[in-house]
Design an enzyme around this catalytic site. Structure first.
Site, PDB file in Angstrom:
ATOM      1  N   LYS A   1     -68.210  -2.906 100.479  1.00  0.00           N
ATOM      2  CA  LYS A   1     -69.425  -2.075 100.415  1.00  0.00           C
ATOM      3  C   LYS A   1     -70.482  -2.608 101.379  1.00  0.00           C
ATOM      4  O   LYS A   1     -71.065  -1.858 102.161  1.00  0.00           O
ATOM      5  CB  LYS A   1     -69.994  -2.095  99.002  1.00  0.00           C
ATOM      6  CG  LYS A   1     -71.410  -1.543  98.868  1.00  0.00           C
ATOM      7  CD  LYS A   1     -71.898  -1.504  97.443  1.00  0.00           C
ATOM      8  CE  LYS A   1     -72.468  -2.792  96.978  1.00  0.00           C
ATOM      9  NZ  LYS A   1     -73.833  -3.088  97.451  1.00  0.00           N
ATOM     10  N   ASN A   2     -70.705  -3.931 101.342  1.00  0.00           N
ATOM     11  CA  ASN A   2     -71.814  -4.516 102.096  1.00  0.00           C
ATOM     12  C   ASN A   2     -71.509  -4.689 103.574  1.00  0.00           C
ATOM     13  O   ASN A   2     -72.354  -5.169 104.331  1.00  0.00           O
ATOM     14  CB  ASN A   2     -72.236  -5.843 101.455  1.00  0.00           C
ATOM     15  CG  ASN A   2     -72.829  -5.618 100.077  1.00  0.00           C
ATOM     16  OD1 ASN A   2     -73.114  -4.468  99.709  1.00  0.00           O
ATOM     17  ND2 ASN A   2     -72.976  -6.668  99.312  1.00  0.00           N
TER      18      ASN A   2
ATOM     19  N   CYS B   1     -85.426  -3.702  92.166  1.00  0.00           N
ATOM     20  CA  CYS B   1     -84.263  -3.308  91.374  1.00  0.00           C
ATOM     21  C   CYS B   1     -84.113  -4.362  90.278  1.00  0.00           C
ATOM     22  O   CYS B   1     -84.957  -5.224  90.086  1.00  0.00           O
ATOM     23  CB  CYS B   1     -83.020  -3.237  92.238  1.00  0.00           C
ATOM     24  SG  CYS B   1     -82.479  -4.870  92.760  1.00  0.00           S
TER      25      CYS B   1
ATOM     26  N   ARG C   1     -87.269  -7.575  95.782  1.00  0.00           N
ATOM     27  CA  ARG C   1     -86.517  -7.057  96.947  1.00  0.00           C
ATOM     28  C   ARG C   1     -87.474  -6.577  98.054  1.00  0.00           C
ATOM     29  O   ARG C   1     -87.450  -5.421  98.460  1.00  0.00           O
ATOM     30  CB  ARG C   1     -85.568  -5.935  96.534  1.00  0.00           C
ATOM     31  CG  ARG C   1     -84.610  -6.238  95.418  1.00  0.00           C
ATOM     32  CD  ARG C   1     -83.548  -7.262  95.712  1.00  0.00           C
ATOM     33  NE  ARG C   1     -82.588  -6.957  96.715  1.00  0.00           N
ATOM     34  CZ  ARG C   1     -81.451  -6.303  96.503  1.00  0.00           C
ATOM     35  NH1 ARG C   1     -81.203  -5.825  95.308  1.00  0.00           N
ATOM     36  NH2 ARG C   1     -80.589  -6.104  97.476  1.00  0.00           N
TER      37      ARG C   1
ATOM     38  N   ASP D   1     -73.731 -12.925  94.563  1.00  0.00           N
ATOM     39  CA  ASP D   1     -73.092 -11.751  93.946  1.00  0.00           C
ATOM     40  C   ASP D   1     -71.949 -12.152  93.021  1.00  0.00           C
ATOM     41  O   ASP D   1     -71.555 -11.361  92.165  1.00  0.00           O
ATOM     42  CB  ASP D   1     -72.564 -10.792  95.015  1.00  0.00           C
ATOM     43  CG  ASP D   1     -73.702 -10.145  95.773  1.00  0.00           C
ATOM     44  OD1 ASP D   1     -73.448  -9.554  96.845  1.00  0.00           O
ATOM     45  OD2 ASP D   1     -74.855 -10.244  95.319  1.00  0.00           O
TER      46      ASP D   1
ATOM     47  N   ARG E   1     -71.279   1.849  91.714  1.00  0.00           N
ATOM     48  CA  ARG E   1     -71.924   1.665  93.022  1.00  0.00           C
ATOM     49  C   ARG E   1     -71.098   0.718  93.901  1.00  0.00           C
ATOM     50  O   ARG E   1     -71.132   0.802  95.115  1.00  0.00           O
ATOM     51  CB  ARG E   1     -73.329   1.077  92.863  1.00  0.00           C
ATOM     52  CG  ARG E   1     -74.377   2.030  92.308  1.00  0.00           C
ATOM     53  CD  ARG E   1     -75.758   1.417  92.377  1.00  0.00           C
ATOM     54  NE  ARG E   1     -75.956   0.828  93.674  1.00  0.00           N
ATOM     55  CZ  ARG E   1     -76.508  -0.385  93.854  1.00  0.00           C
ATOM     56  NH1 ARG E   1     -76.920  -1.090  92.820  1.00  0.00           N
ATOM     57  NH2 ARG E   1     -76.662  -0.871  95.055  1.00  0.00           N
TER      58      ARG E   1
HETATM   59  C1  EPZ Z   1     -77.554  -8.132 100.592  1.00  0.00           C
HETATM   60  O1  EPZ Z   1     -78.793  -7.715 100.034  1.00  0.00           O
HETATM   61  C2  EPZ Z   1     -76.471  -7.515  99.718  1.00  0.00           C
HETATM   62  N1  EPZ Z   1     -76.595  -6.059  99.765  1.00  0.00           N
HETATM   63  C3  EPZ Z   1     -76.629  -8.010  98.285  1.00  0.00           C
HETATM   64  O2  EPZ Z   1     -75.534  -7.487  97.528  1.00  0.00           O
HETATM   65  C4  EPZ Z   1     -76.520  -9.536  98.287  1.00  0.00           C
HETATM   66  O3  EPZ Z   1     -76.736 -10.007  96.969  1.00  0.00           O
HETATM   67  C5  EPZ Z   1     -77.581 -10.124  99.228  1.00  0.00           C
HETATM   68  O4  EPZ Z   1     -77.426  -9.565 100.551  1.00  0.00           O
HETATM   69  C6  EPZ Z   1     -77.486 -11.635  99.342  1.00  0.00           C
HETATM   70  O5  EPZ Z   1     -76.226 -12.000  99.797  1.00  0.00           O
HETATM   71  C7  EPZ Z   1     -76.082  -5.396 100.835  1.00  0.00           C
HETATM   72  O6  EPZ Z   1     -75.565  -5.984 101.772  1.00  0.00           O
HETATM   73  C8  EPZ Z   1     -76.186  -3.906 100.805  1.00  0.00           C
HETATM   74  P1  EPZ Z   1     -81.213 -10.553 101.410  1.00  0.00           P
HETATM   75  P2  EPZ Z   1     -80.170  -7.962 100.868  1.00  0.00           P
HETATM   76  O7  EPZ Z   1     -82.128  -9.860 102.334  1.00  0.00           O
HETATM   77  O8  EPZ Z   1     -79.919  -7.804 102.299  1.00  0.00           O
HETATM   78  C9  EPZ Z   1     -85.481 -12.007 100.000  1.00  0.00           C
HETATM   79  C10 EPZ Z   1     -74.503  -6.335  95.774  1.00  0.00           C
HETATM   80  O9  EPZ Z   1     -74.317  -6.679  94.616  1.00  0.00           O
HETATM   81  N2  EPZ Z   1     -86.012 -11.138 101.041  1.00  0.00           N
HETATM   82  O10 EPZ Z   1     -80.212 -11.526 101.958  1.00  0.00           O
HETATM   83  O11 EPZ Z   1     -81.225  -7.148 100.235  1.00  0.00           O
HETATM   84  C11 EPZ Z   1     -84.831 -11.233  98.862  1.00  0.00           C
HETATM   85  O12 EPZ Z   1     -85.811 -10.824  97.924  1.00  0.00           O
HETATM   86  C12 EPZ Z   1     -75.839  -6.580  96.452  1.00  0.00           C
HETATM   87  O13 EPZ Z   1     -73.616  -5.826  96.511  1.00  0.00           O
HETATM   88  C13 EPZ Z   1     -87.363 -11.198 101.360  1.00  0.00           C
HETATM   89  O14 EPZ Z   1     -88.128 -11.951 100.774  1.00  0.00           O
HETATM   90  O15 EPZ Z   1     -80.427  -9.493 100.518  1.00  0.00           O
HETATM   91  C14 EPZ Z   1     -83.858 -12.227  98.290  1.00  0.00           C
HETATM   92  O16 EPZ Z   1     -84.569 -13.079  97.412  1.00  0.00           O
HETATM   93  C15 EPZ Z   1     -76.850  -7.130  95.461  1.00  0.00           C
HETATM   94  N3  EPZ Z   1     -87.842 -10.379 102.328  1.00  0.00           N
HETATM   95  C16 EPZ Z   1     -83.417 -13.035  99.519  1.00  0.00           C
HETATM   96  O17 EPZ Z   1     -84.387 -12.779 100.540  1.00  0.00           O
HETATM   97  C17 EPZ Z   1     -87.039  -9.510 103.005  1.00  0.00           C
HETATM   98  O18 EPZ Z   1     -87.535  -8.805 103.902  1.00  0.00           O
HETATM   99  C18 EPZ Z   1     -82.083 -12.643 100.090  1.00  0.00           C
HETATM  100  O19 EPZ Z   1     -82.103 -11.250 100.293  1.00  0.00           O
HETATM  101  C19 EPZ Z   1     -85.667  -9.464 102.672  1.00  0.00           C
HETATM  102  C20 EPZ Z   1     -85.174 -10.287 101.692  1.00  0.00           C
END
Ligand code: EPZ
Length: 428
Positions: A23-24, A117, A122, A306, A397
């Site tokens: 998915k990701n 979420c 997020r 995850d 999802r």
């Molecule tokens: C991706 O989410 C994945 N989703 C998530 O999978 C996964 O848990 C996550 O990466 C971490 O590996 C997809 O790829 C669609 P991040 P993403 O930006 O990109 C903070 C699932 O179950 N952050 O790496 O949203 C954020 O709040 C999903 O398939 C900021 O502060 O994750 C988090 O604490 C759940 N500012 C951390 O960084 C930003 O602009 C990591 O988030 C962006 C993120």
């Protein structure tokens, strides 16, 4: 009418399952199809509600999309517009990944603020900073975000934390920037490497994915491409944990061991055996599950956030103590309530869950998020007696058919409908 999984727990698994596409990885790749005019073909694209939402966004942007089995086609010849519909932004946070591709092609992108979420706030501040580093202007007005960047310039984009989504958005926008972009401290997940592979098949010059620096030579005219999405490593982790929780053995066809090393190590510490076999992985647990002491999640190649709910579900039924610390999301233990309803002994304090394993029993529980719902289903397979898992809209999802796949592994998981509305109380 409420759909739920009826799970017959307490019996060892024995079977074989094929791991569907990631998915990701599919989501940023579908967004990247906007970078080229014409028809791109994406193989091994999982049939998930999130991928359906991504195809809806592409359709709203004037693209013609089609699906035959796991092959998806996206024809962007009649692409038009640069606004992501609010409903889709609200339905799927990953819709934010379309911003970078729209900026690269249109020099403009409009979207509402993505909601938080079940995992926490997020924010998208790192995405915004990446676009600004490339020269885009960002304005917020009555709940809408306006990104303008008609002349993006290749620059250095330094990420304070290796955000997966911000890395992907920076790669996509950089393809439309004149000159060379260097992304420092990028996420190094396998999905980033897969996106680089797709961009290269469009004719983009991208290198360094999976390392501490990604380089994009932007401003090139790209062409449509054909690509196969990698196997889903979190789905792989889910099925490894299912065999660990229930006992028995299973074969995971298409699984890539290199993508799940920390999960394999943790399960070995808990008493499982696993290895590579022709075309995938095998896993076995015949003895007693045991606690593993302390484990902390982190950015790849550390233990993936995850898979944290999935491992906790295994450890909840083990003999012994474990401590799981979550460092990526600030609200990722909500599923623990369901494990406790199954008799689990887990205390959450701040970012750490202290688990004292004990035999679990079947219960009626509700998923609060995607991986939390999968974790409750995994725990139910190891619990004695029947369980009912509600909230399947979360699970669907990220899993094409979790019930089908766990049944193929020898588990008793059946999708049912219940006349009553609302999540019924505990007790079968
Ligand atoms: C991706 O989410 C994945 N989703 C998530 O999978 C996964 O848990 C996550 O990466 C971490 O590996 C997809 O790829 C669609 P991040 P993403 O930006 O990109 C903070 C699932 O179950 N952050 O790496 O949203 C954020 O709040 C999903 O398939 C900021 O502060 O994750 C988090 O604490 C759940 N500012 C951390 O960084 C930003 O602009 C990591 O988030 C962006 C993120």
């Amino acid at each position: 009418m409420m759909e739920y999984f009826a799970v017959a727990g307490g019996r060892p698994l024995q079977g074989r399952v094929t791991i569907h596409g990631a998915k990701n990885s599919a989501l940023p790749i579908l967004a990247a199809t906007l970078l080229a005019d014409g028809e791109s073909v994406i193989h091994n694209c999982p049939a998930l509600t999130d991928c359906a939402a991504a195809l809806e966004i592409l359709t709203c942007l004037g693209c013609r999309v089609g699906r035959e089995g796991s092959t998806v086609t996206v024809d962007t010849s009649c692409r038009r517009g640069h606004t992501i519909p609010d409903e889709l932004m609200g339905r799927m946070r990953a819709s934010v990944l379309f911003l970078g591709a729209l900026l690269a092609r249109e020099g403009m992108a409009v979207a509402c603020w993505p909601g938080g979420c079940a995992l926490g706030a997020r924010p998208i501040d790192l995405h915004i900073r990446a676009f600004q580093a490339l020269g885009a202007q960002v304005r917020s007005w009555s709940g809408q975000l306006y990104f303008e960047g008609p002349r993006l310039q290749g620059r250095e984009v330094a990420l304070p934390i290796p955000s997966v989504g911000a890395t992907e958005n920076a790669m996509l926008a950089a393809c439309g920037a004149q000159g060379v972009t260097v992304i420092r401290n990028p996420a190094r997940e396998p999905e980033i490497v897969d996106l680089q592979g797709f961009l290269r098949c469009l004719g983009a010059k991208v290198s360094g994915a999976g390392t501490e620096e990604i380089v994009v030579e932007g401003g090139r005219r790209l062409h449509p491409g054909e690509y196969a999405v990698m196997a889903d490593r979190i789905v792989t982790a889910t099925y490894l944990c299912a065999v660990a929780a229930a006992g028995g053995e299973g074969e995971l066809l298409g699984a890539q061991g290199a993508h799940v090393r920390p999960v394999l190590s943790a399960l070995a510490a808990a008493g499982c055996e696993a290895g590579e076999c022709a075309g995938g992985l095998w896993v076995r647990r015949t003895g007693e599950l045991r606690g593993i002491g302390s484990l902390t999640t982190g950015p790849y190649p550390a233990f993936p956030t995850d898979a944290q709910p999935l491992l906790t579900a295994v450890l909840a039924g083990a003999r012994g103590k474990s401590r799981i610390t979550e460092t990526i999301f600030d609200h990722r233990f909500r599923y623990v309530q369901g494990l406790c309803a199954m008799g689990g002994c887990i205390q959450v304090r701040g970012d750490t869950a202290a688990v004292t394993g004990r035999p679990l029993r079947g219960a009626r529980v509700e998923a609060t998020d995607l991986r939390g719902g999968a974790a409750l289903t995994v725990a139910a397979l190891g619990a004695q007696g029947e369980s009912a898992i509600f909230g399947l809209e979360h699970i669907d999802r990220g899993y094409e058919a979790l019930d089908r796949d766990l049944t193929a592994l020898g588990g008793g998981v059946f999708r049912r409908r219940e006349q009553t509305c609302g999540m019924p109380g505990v007790g079968i």
